[in-house]
Design a protein around this motif. Structure first.
Motif, PDB file in Angstrom:
ATOM      1  N   TRP A 119       0.858  -1.181   0.000  1.00 58.03           N
ATOM      2  CA  TRP A 119       0.000   0.000   0.000  1.00 58.03           C
ATOM      3  C   TRP A 119       0.894   1.231   0.000  1.00 58.03           C
ATOM      4  O   TRP A 119       1.936   1.243   0.643  1.00 58.03           O
ATOM      5  CB  TRP A 119      -0.886   0.001   1.247  1.00 58.03           C
ATOM      6  CG  TRP A 119      -2.199   0.708   1.040  1.00 58.03           C
ATOM      7  CD1 TRP A 119      -2.434   2.043   1.148  1.00 58.03           C
ATOM      8  CD2 TRP A 119      -3.438   0.105   0.692  1.00 58.03           C
ATOM      9  NE1 TRP A 119      -3.749   2.319   0.885  1.00 58.03           N
ATOM     10  CE2 TRP A 119      -4.393   1.137   0.601  1.00 58.03           C
ATOM     11  CE3 TRP A 119      -3.843  -1.205   0.452  1.00 58.03           C
ATOM     12  CZ2 TRP A 119      -5.720   0.900   0.275  1.00 58.03           C
ATOM     13  CZ3 TRP A 119      -5.154  -1.441   0.132  1.00 58.03           C
ATOM     14  CH2 TRP A 119      -6.083  -0.387   0.052  1.00 58.03           C
ATOM     15  N   PRO A 120       0.529   2.271  -0.725  1.00 51.05           N
ATOM     16  CA  PRO A 120       1.381   3.473  -0.750  1.00 51.05           C
ATOM     17  C   PRO A 120       1.488   4.121   0.624  1.00 51.05           C
ATOM     18  O   PRO A 120       0.519   4.179   1.382  1.00 51.05           O
ATOM     19  CB  PRO A 120       0.636   4.401  -1.728  1.00 51.05           C
ATOM     20  CG  PRO A 120      -0.259   3.519  -2.527  1.00 51.05           C
ATOM     21  CD  PRO A 120      -0.657   2.407  -1.602  1.00 51.05           C
ATOM     22  N   GLY A 121       2.678   4.597   0.942  1.00 54.20           N
ATOM     23  CA  GLY A 121       2.871   5.400   2.140  1.00 54.20           C
ATOM     24  C   GLY A 121       3.061   4.631   3.425  1.00 54.20           C
ATOM     25  O   GLY A 121       3.047   5.235   4.504  1.00 54.20           O
ATOM     26  N   VAL A 122       3.260   3.317   3.330  1.00 54.14           N
ATOM     27  CA  VAL A 122       3.397   2.530   4.563  1.00 54.14           C
ATOM     28  C   VAL A 122       4.561   1.545   4.474  1.00 54.14           C
ATOM     29  O   VAL A 122       4.488   0.427   4.983  1.00 54.14           O
ATOM     30  CB  VAL A 122       2.093   1.775   4.895  1.00 54.14           C
ATOM     31  CG1 VAL A 122       1.002   2.738   5.328  1.00 54.14           C
ATOM     32  CG2 VAL A 122       1.632   0.933   3.713  1.00 54.14           C
ATOM     33  N   THR A 123       5.655   1.964   3.850  1.00 50.61           N
ATOM     34  CA  THR A 123       6.816   1.080   3.768  1.00 50.61           C
ATOM     35  C   THR A 123       7.296   0.694   5.159  1.00 50.61           C
ATOM     36  O   THR A 123       7.604  -0.479   5.425  1.00 50.61           O
ATOM     37  CB  THR A 123       7.954   1.759   2.987  1.00 50.61           C
ATOM     38  OG1 THR A 123       7.531   1.978   1.639  1.00 50.61           O
ATOM     39  CG2 THR A 123       9.203   0.891   2.988  1.00 50.61           C
ATOM     40  N   GLY A 124       7.364   1.667   6.054  1.00 51.73           N
ATOM     41  CA  GLY A 124       7.782   1.366   7.423  1.00 51.73           C
ATOM     42  C   GLY A 124       6.853   0.377   8.087  1.00 51.73           C
ATOM     43  O   GLY A 124       7.290  -0.571   8.755  1.00 51.73           O
TER      44      GLY A 124
END
Length: 212
Positions: A119-124
């Protein structure tokens, strides 16, 4: 049982403590208590918590959520800061807490859908949840005295849809009753090394997948 719930004042923590409190002694912990104060970003605070509350039969962590990030500007320092609570904090609850739990006690950690769903924006968040899953699998065969460990991996909670659905459009929420029931089963059951996924990972078959 004496059950330590960390993150007790949060969206999940409040109903979880209420349900567990029907049958067990619950110690509600968090940055502002109410029964015990802890900052899981600090190993010293975690050790002080265990020493203060004494032996417990179970520890459940529903504290900390991963911050959103921007991949094009993401740095190592940002990743480490994001991991300090939800990843290292939960790991320290186990590494330190294994000496404080009673025989055959249990740990229940919280990961999340981004271990399996990009999902975009949740690599961490993806790194944290994936790492927690690996940690649970390893810890399950290393813990002594019959101690158990499991993880609950939810998607967005139905009770939070109004506040967060705009960040994750199209994501199917999990009902709070089902989520709370999964945590309770982790404590009152006998399994270990289980990742309870309360969603169907992308690419999985339509039938036959264990959903927790």
């Amino acid at each position: 049982m004496r059950i330590l719930v960390i993150g007790a004042s949060g969206t999940i923590g409040r109903p979880l403590c209420e349900e567990l409190g029907k049958r067990h002694e619950v110690i509600a912990a968090g940055r502002r208590g109410p029964d015990a104060v802890v900052d899981i970003r600090s190993a010293e605070s975690i050790r002080a918590l265990y020493e203060a509350v004494g032996p417990v039969d179970a520890c459940i962590c529903v504290a900390e959520s991963g911050a959103l990030d921007r991949f094009e500007t993401l740095t190592e320092d940002e990743l480490l800061e994001n991991m300090r609570g939800k990843f290292f904090g939960q790991i320290n609850l186990v590494l330190i807490g294994q000496s404080f739990l009673k025989d055959r006690g249990s740990f229940t950690l919280t990961s999340g859908i981004f271990a399996d769903e990009a999902w975009p924006g949740v690599t961490g968040g993806a790194v944290i949840s994936g790492g927690l899953h690996s940690f649970v699998l390893s810890a399950a065969i290393e813990l002594k005295r019959g101690l158990r460990i499991n993880a609950v991996s939810p998607t967005i909670v139905a009770d939070s849809v109004e506040a967060y659905a705009h960040l994750f459009p199209g994501m199917e929420p999990v009902e709070m009753d089902r989520l709370i029931g999964t945590y309770v089963n982790c404590v009152e059951g006998s399994e270990t090394g289980r990742i309870h996924r309360l969603y169907r990972p992308a690419g999985s078959a339509d039938t036959g997948f264990p959903l927790g």
